[in-house]
Design a protein around this motif. Structure first.
Motif, PDB file in Angstrom:
ATOM      1  N   LYS A  32       0.817  -1.216   0.000  1.00  0.00           N
ATOM      2  CA  LYS A  32       0.000   0.000   0.000  1.00  0.00           C
ATOM      3  C   LYS A  32       0.853   1.269   0.000  1.00  0.00           C
ATOM      4  N   ASP A  33       2.088   1.169   0.517  1.00  0.00           N
ATOM      5  CA  ASP A  33       2.986   2.327   0.516  1.00  0.00           C
ATOM      6  C   ASP A  33       3.756   2.473  -0.792  1.00  0.00           C
ATOM      7  N   LEU A  34       3.633   1.474  -1.677  1.00  0.00           N
ATOM      8  CA  LEU A  34       4.359   1.497  -2.950  1.00  0.00           C
ATOM      9  C   LEU A  34       3.408   1.150  -4.094  1.00  0.00           C
ATOM     10  N   PRO A  35       2.351   1.931  -4.274  1.00  0.00           N
ATOM     11  CA  PRO A  35       1.359   1.569  -5.292  1.00  0.00           C
ATOM     12  C   PRO A  35       1.906   1.591  -6.709  1.00  0.00           C
ATOM     13  N   GLU A  36       2.961   2.388  -6.954  1.00  0.00           N
ATOM     14  CA  GLU A  36       3.486   2.512  -8.319  1.00  0.00           C
ATOM     15  C   GLU A  36       4.571   1.488  -8.630  1.00  0.00           C
ATOM     16  N   ALA A  37       4.959   0.661  -7.650  1.00  0.00           N
ATOM     17  CA  ALA A  37       6.071  -0.280  -7.834  1.00  0.00           C
ATOM     18  C   ALA A  37       5.577  -1.724  -7.852  1.00  0.00           C
ATOM     19  N   ILE A  38       6.314  -2.566  -8.566  1.00  0.00           N
ATOM     20  CA  ILE A  38       6.097  -4.011  -8.513  1.00  0.00           C
ATOM     21  C   ILE A  38       6.875  -4.535  -7.306  1.00  0.00           C
ATOM     22  N   VAL A  39       6.180  -5.158  -6.354  1.00  0.00           N
ATOM     23  CA  VAL A  39       6.834  -5.638  -5.139  1.00  0.00           C
ATOM     24  C   VAL A  39       7.298  -7.081  -5.334  1.00  0.00           C
ATOM     25  N   PHE A  40       8.614  -7.298  -5.222  1.00  0.00           N
ATOM     26  CA  PHE A  40       9.200  -8.638  -5.212  1.00  0.00           C
ATOM     27  C   PHE A  40       9.268  -9.090  -3.748  1.00  0.00           C
ATOM     28  N   TYR A  41       8.325  -9.941  -3.348  1.00  0.00           N
ATOM     29  CA  TYR A  41       8.146 -10.331  -1.952  1.00  0.00           C
ATOM     30  C   TYR A  41       8.845 -11.670  -1.722  1.00  0.00           C
ATOM     31  N   ARG A  42       9.847 -11.672  -0.866  1.00  0.00           N
ATOM     32  CA  ARG A  42      10.684 -12.872  -0.676  1.00  0.00           C
ATOM     33  C   ARG A  42       9.947 -13.935   0.123  1.00  0.00           C
ATOM     34  N   LEU A  43       9.826 -15.112  -0.498  1.00  0.00           N
ATOM     35  CA  LEU A  43       9.284 -16.301   0.152  1.00  0.00           C
ATOM     36  C   LEU A  43      10.225 -17.454  -0.135  1.00  0.00           C
ATOM     37  N   GLY A  44      11.057 -17.821   0.828  1.00  0.00           N
ATOM     38  CA  GLY A  44      11.997 -18.918   0.624  1.00  0.00           C
ATOM     39  C   GLY A  44      12.979 -18.607  -0.481  1.00  0.00           C
ATOM     40  N   ASP A  45      12.983 -19.452  -1.490  1.00  0.00           N
ATOM     41  CA  ASP A  45      13.933 -19.297  -2.592  1.00  0.00           C
ATOM     42  C   ASP A  45      13.357 -18.505  -3.765  1.00  0.00           C
ATOM     43  N   PHE A  46      12.212 -17.855  -3.552  1.00  0.00           N
ATOM     44  CA  PHE A  46      11.577 -17.120  -4.647  1.00  0.00           C
ATOM     45  C   PHE A  46      11.185 -15.709  -4.202  1.00  0.00           C
ATOM     46  N   TYR A  47      11.138 -14.797  -5.194  1.00  0.00           N
ATOM     47  CA  TYR A  47      10.464 -13.520  -5.022  1.00  0.00           C
ATOM     48  C   TYR A  47       9.086 -13.690  -5.666  1.00  0.00           C
ATOM     49  N   GLU A  48       8.046 -13.522  -4.855  1.00  0.00           N
ATOM     50  CA  GLU A  48       6.686 -13.712  -5.349  1.00  0.00           C
ATOM     51  C   GLU A  48       6.000 -12.373  -5.561  1.00  0.00           C
ATOM     52  N   MET A  49       5.078 -12.356  -6.506  1.00  0.00           N
ATOM     53  CA  MET A  49       4.217 -11.199  -6.740  1.00  0.00           C
ATOM     54  C   MET A  49       2.775 -11.655  -6.614  1.00  0.00           C
ATOM     55  N   PHE A  50       1.903 -10.780  -6.093  1.00  0.00           N
ATOM     56  CA  PHE A  50       0.518 -11.148  -5.826  1.00  0.00           C
ATOM     57  C   PHE A  50      -0.448 -10.124  -6.434  1.00  0.00           C
ATOM     58  N   PHE A  51      -1.681 -10.555  -6.554  1.00  0.00           N
ATOM     59  CA  PHE A  51      -2.795  -9.704  -6.985  1.00  0.00           C
ATOM     60  C   PHE A  51      -2.477  -8.986  -8.304  1.00  0.00           C
ATOM     61  N   SER A  96      11.087  -1.453 -19.146  1.00  0.00           N
ATOM     62  CA  SER A  96       9.746  -1.067 -19.596  1.00  0.00           C
ATOM     63  C   SER A  96       9.242   0.176 -18.885  1.00  0.00           C
ATOM     64  N   GLY A  97      10.109   0.791 -18.049  1.00  0.00           N
ATOM     65  CA  GLY A  97       9.748   2.014 -17.355  1.00  0.00           C
ATOM     66  C   GLY A  97       9.107   1.791 -16.002  1.00  0.00           C
ATOM     67  N   LEU A  98       9.108   0.542 -15.501  1.00  0.00           N
ATOM     68  CA  LEU A  98       8.490   0.242 -14.216  1.00  0.00           C
ATOM     69  C   LEU A  98       9.497   0.364 -13.078  1.00  0.00           C
ATOM     70  N   LYS A  99       8.981   0.330 -11.844  1.00  0.00           N
ATOM     71  CA  LYS A  99       9.814   0.322 -10.653  1.00  0.00           C
ATOM     72  C   LYS A  99       9.631  -1.015  -9.945  1.00  0.00           C
ATOM     73  N   VAL A 100      10.700  -1.522  -9.371  1.00  0.00           N
ATOM     74  CA  VAL A 100      10.659  -2.808  -8.672  1.00  0.00           C
ATOM     75  C   VAL A 100      11.157  -2.615  -7.251  1.00  0.00           C
ATOM     76  N   ALA A 101      10.313  -2.965  -6.273  1.00  0.00           N
ATOM     77  CA  ALA A 101      10.683  -2.864  -4.856  1.00  0.00           C
ATOM     78  C   ALA A 101      11.066  -4.244  -4.347  1.00  0.00           C
ATOM     79  N   ILE A 102      12.288  -4.384  -3.851  1.00  0.00           N
ATOM     80  CA  ILE A 102      12.776  -5.670  -3.344  1.00  0.00           C
ATOM     81  C   ILE A 102      12.417  -5.774  -1.858  1.00  0.00           C
ATOM     82  N   CYS A 103      11.522  -6.699  -1.546  1.00  0.00           N
ATOM     83  CA  CYS A 103      11.093  -6.936  -0.160  1.00  0.00           C
ATOM     84  C   CYS A 103      11.804  -8.189   0.335  1.00  0.00           C
ATOM     85  N   GLU A 104      12.717  -8.019   1.282  1.00  0.00           N
ATOM     86  CA  GLU A 104      13.589  -9.111   1.715  1.00  0.00           C
ATOM     87  C   GLU A 104      13.197  -9.602   3.107  1.00  0.00           C
ATOM     88  N   GLN A 105      13.531 -10.871   3.388  1.00  0.00           N
ATOM     89  CA  GLN A 105      13.385 -11.424   4.733  1.00  0.00           C
ATOM     90  C   GLN A 105      14.478 -10.824   5.613  1.00  0.00           C
TER      91      GLN A 105
END
Length: 900
Positions: A32-51, A96-105
């Motif tokens: 919700k704090d990064l509506p303009e970014a694609i959030v790479f959410y760390r789950l184990g050995d993967f970065y997951e994206m949702f919704f 492609s002009g997007l932003k990517v937010a790396i969400c780490e454990q």
């Protein structure tokens, strides 16, 4: 495997927060704090994206779209990428002009009960991404630009976060929009930050349509000049500005944005080079494009450009610096000659130069590696690459010390052997370290006793257990004693029941079996703890030690960057010397005169493309006080445009400090190079070819000075002949007025009438491209000779282009007729006499003349046509038809006899 359910895909706006699972609530709070970014959410050995992110990214990157339980029997759309290879996926999104937010454990899952704490550790944007840089081959800068606008005034800053380059200026004078466009063309930013007021300027839409860059609107609060003051940035040459407030605001926006995306201040981004536009030669966007300095007009690729032709650099640092030199030629003769002195010395000392080039080979990008270290985004392999590069520095210093002239003095002063940093990395980081930091094996054996012990325990657990077992057998005298392991007790000692009376008092019974007794001891539990936890403790300790090493290396970032820039200078100077040696270039004389004297000049790109120096026709150029403007005539395809670009490129090369492709050259300092070459419609802006041409001419006439070099090709060709000729004539008179411009100019044209100006206008002289005529047509000699010409050989060019022979024969016939007629008017391309069309009477083979038949000049309506037109075929009788046909035959006979 993709989820094939037919239920609608959930979007983030569809869900109820209270119904989400704890993990999905954590994701929601971060997203919700990064509506303009694609959030790479760390789950184990993967970065997951949702919704929404998952739906969009799965399509863009062609990833399998699955679903994951997110609470209350809901399933969220999901896609993911492996964490150890996320860079390639993230780079595609950023491109492609997007932003990517790396969400780490932020915690070790193995040591955490419940939900693992997560947080944003990096935000990758087109202008701030540094994770993909630092190898051997990246020779392009990645600039983030900020534009702070108030009315028609601009504060501008540009920074490459990966290298620490930070420049700034402000435009508070007339023609700001044009200079802003030139700056964007110079830096080619990947991302532009701007304040809301910029959207209301005419430049905003032009820039959005004319440049492929990402745009990020920021609030006015982001453009806070106090940010720079608070962090005590070094503002070099800021005293060039009476009131630098707009410049400081632009710098503040970059500093704040870098801090936000890197989740902390970028410490090495601390020096801003303030400049005014006149500090270097300003090259407008049209000139950069027409001269193909760093990319070709058609393919936009480096191959075929000037940079491609002269780039012999060995390192990414040198490649970026050479590009910067081409983009920003110098306008101070002392600085130019300081570079030329260094290139000449490297040119003269062949063996020393070869040693220096060899020392540069295989050198990694110290500049960007140092940036990654300082940002905390480097891995162990990055440090090994840095170490391998630093290993070459002492030999490079030894090679460079053999050169003393020009900028070599500053180079030798700035080079630092960095032996302490080399030894730190060499002693601490394992040569065979893995790509990721959480896998262990990154610290070299011998660097830490504790780490070595944990390594030994983890890798030799069986040996330690066997040693303890033999020790206990010796102590107790029980030869059948053995140490085993299960998940309930861990490690334990097993003794036959018949020997139970012989166990020591420190044995603690844990289990009684039919034939055996099982015990534990404090010693075995200590060993168990070491063995079981050795691997995880070692990995954690190695990560801690790695960070200690990284911080020590980062503390030397200023020394690393200074040395990296000295290495880049060595690379550029030695490569320019090698280029001069290989291609037979000469050292130009660069002075403050207004003379441009080039003997046997060549076009470096065309020459390289031909791959045969002997096949390129060299040409001389002489512009001075009395020969100020060359009217250059000659046919198309004869080489006029190539010659004009050649003169400009030789001038530019001289002023970047390079030798030039010529037998000799004297270049009186040029403050601007302006070009008006080629023609194209700007459909997106609703502008015709002629409008584009006139806008470029207008810009040139408004901004050129006496010291400028103007290259004008076929000005006025986009309109009617008389209009075009009159405009071209007036432009030449304007340029040649000593009280207005009097610029050095080459004016290529097909208006041969302009040759008359050499007799009536001071400083104008005529040259043309020589052509040899023979029975088969003409041969273009590509040689510039004195005097004008009155023939453009257009039909011969059409023949060379493959126009059908029937069309060529017809055009020659029409041309001959038009040249035969003396008193004619010209209306566009149509020639008339006494108000009547005067074409050639020869028709194409197999075609009747579209004009008057029978070779009769069409001055009035002929009898035959008149007789036919007056016939009403619906009313005539057969007898009347026979009479009419008799009259037509009679008329035809009269015309065949030449009667009118």
């Amino acid at each position: 495997m993709a989820d094939n359910q037919n239920t609608p895909l959930l979007k983030l706006s569809d869900i109820n927060y209270d119904e989400l699972s704890p993990m999905m609530r954590q994701y929601y709070d971060i997203k919700k704090d990064l509506p303009e970014a694609i959030v790479f959410y760390r789950l184990g050995d993967f970065y997951e994206m949702f919704f929404d992110d998952a739906i969009y990214v799965s399509r863009l990157l062609e990833l399998a779209l699955t679903r994951r339980d997110c609470g209350n029997n809901m399933r969220a759309p999901m896609c993911g990428v492996p964490f150890h290879s996320y860079q390639s996926y993230a780079q595609k999104l950023i491109s492609s002009g997007l932003k990517v937010a790396i969400c780490e454990q932020l915690e070790d899952p193995a040591l955490t009960k419940g939900l693992v704490k997560r947080g944003i550790v990096n935000i990758l944007t087109p202008g701030t991404a540094t994770d993909f840089m630092g190898g051997e081959g990246d020779k392009d800068n990645n600039y983030l630009m900020s534009i702070y606008c108030i009315g028609s005034q601009f504060g501008i800053a540009a920074a490459d976060i990966s290298t620490g380059d930070f420049d700034a200026t402000q435009l508070t004078f007339e023609a700001n929009g044009e200079h802003l466009m030139n700056l964007i063309g110079r830096y080619r930013p990947s991302e532009i930050l701007y304040n809301p007021a910029f959207e209301s300027t005419p430049e905003y839409e032009v820039i959005r349509q004319g440049f492929t860059t990402s745009f990020t609107k920021r609030s006015d609060r982001s453009f806070d000049g106090d940010t720079v003051k608070k962090h005590k940035y070094v503002m070099q040459d800021i005293d060039k500005f009476y009131d630098p407030s707009m410049l400081l605001s632009a710098c503040g926006a970059i500093a704040q944005y870098a801090e936000e995306t890197k989740t902390g201040r970028v410490m090495y981004l601390n020096t801003v080079k303030c400049f005014v536009m006149s500090d270097t030669m300003e090259l407008d966007y049209s000139t950069r494009t027409n001269l193909e300095l760093t990319a070709t007009i058609r393919s936009k690729s480096k191959r075929g450009s000037l940079l491609w032709a002269i780039d012999r650099t060995k390192t990414a640092m040198g490649g970026r610096l050479l590009r910067k030199w081409i983009e920003e030629p110098l306008v101070v003769t002392s600085l130019i000659n300081s570079r030329l002195d260094a290139v000449e010395e490297a040119y003269d000392k062949y063996m020393a130069r070869q040693e220096m080039i060899e020392a540069l080979s295989g050198l990694y990008d110290i500049e960007r590696l140092s940036g990654k270290v300082s940002l905390g985004s480097c891995n162990a392999r990055d440090l090994i690459s840095l170490r391998n590069s630093l290993a070459k520095i002492p030999f490079l210093i030894e090679c460079s010390s053999q050169f003393k002239k020009g900028i070599f003095k500053q180079i030798n002063k700035d080079l630092d052997p960095l032996q302490d940093i080399y030894e730190l990395i060499d002693s601490g980081i394992s040569e065979e370290c893995p790509l990721t930091l959480k896998d262990g094996d990154i610290i070299k054996r011998g660097y830490s006793e504790e780490c070595d012990e944990l390594y030994e325990i983890a890798t030799n657990a069986k040996q330690y257990i066997l040693q303890l077992e033999n020790s206990e057998k010796e102590k107790t005298g029980i030869k059948t004693l053995k140490i085993s392991y299960n998940k309930v007790f861990g490690y334990y000692i097993e003794v036959p029941r018949s020997q139970a009376d012989n166990v020591p008092d420190n044995y603690i019974r844990k289990q009684t079996l039919a034939n055996n007794e099982r015990y534990i001891t404090p010693e075995i539990k200590v060993l168990e703890d070491k063995i079981v936890n050795a691997s995880s403790k070692r990995v954690a300790l190695e990560y801690e030690l790695f960070n200690e090493i990284r911080i020590k290396v980062a503390a030397a970032s200023e020394r690393l960057f200074r040395t990296a820039r000295a290495v880049a200078l060595i690379d550029v100077i030695s490569s320019l010397a090698q280029l001069a040696s290989d291609e037979n270039y000469c050292r130009p004389v660069v002075d403050n005169s207004e003379i441009i004297e080039i003997e046997a000049g060549r076009h470096p790109v065309v020459e390289k493309t031909l791959n045969d120096a002997a096949g390129f026709i060299s040409n001389d150029t002489s512009l001075d006080e009395n020969r100020r403007l060359m009217v250059l005539t000659g046919p198309n395809m004869a080489g006029k445009s190539t010659y004009m670009r050649q003169v400009a490129i030789i001038t530019l090369m001289a002023q970047i400090g390079s030798f030039v492709p010529a037998k000799s050259a004297r270049i009186g300092l040029v403050d601007h190079i302006f070009t008006r070459i080629g023609a194209s419609d700007d459909i997106s802006m609703g502008q015709s070819t002629f409008m584009v041409e006139m806008r470029e001419v207008s810009y040139i006439l408004k901004n050129a000075t006496r010291r400028s070099l103007l290259l004008l090709d076929e000005v006025g060709r986009g309109t009617s002949t008389y209009d075009g000729l009159s405009i071209a004539w007036a432009v030449i008179e304007y340029i040649m007025d000593p009280n207005i411009l009097y610029s050095r100019t080459i004016f290529a044209t097909h208006y041969h009438e302009l040759n008359q100006l050499s007799r009536i206008c001071r400083g104008v002289f005529n040259n043309h491209v020589d052509v040899k005529e023979n029975k088969d047509g003409v041969v273009f000699l590509h040689k510039i000779v004195d005097g004008g010409t009155s023939d453009s050989y257009g039909i011969e060019v059409a023949r060379l282009a493959g126009v059908p022979n029937d069309v060529l024969l017809r055009s020659k016939s029409i041309l001959g007729e038009l040249e035969r007629i003396g008193n004619f008017k010209v209306v566009g391309s149509t020639k008339v006499e006494d108000g009547v069309l005067m074409p050639s009477s020869d028709a194409m083979p197999g075609q009747e003349s579209i004009f008057n038949p029978g070779n009769v000049v069409y001055r009035k309506e002929d009898k035959l046509r008149s007789a036919i037109r007056d016939v009403d075929i619906t009313r005539i009788t057969p007898l009347e038809a026979m009479n009419i046909l008799y009259e037509l035959v009679k008329i035809t006979g009269e015309e065949d006899n030449g009667e009118n």
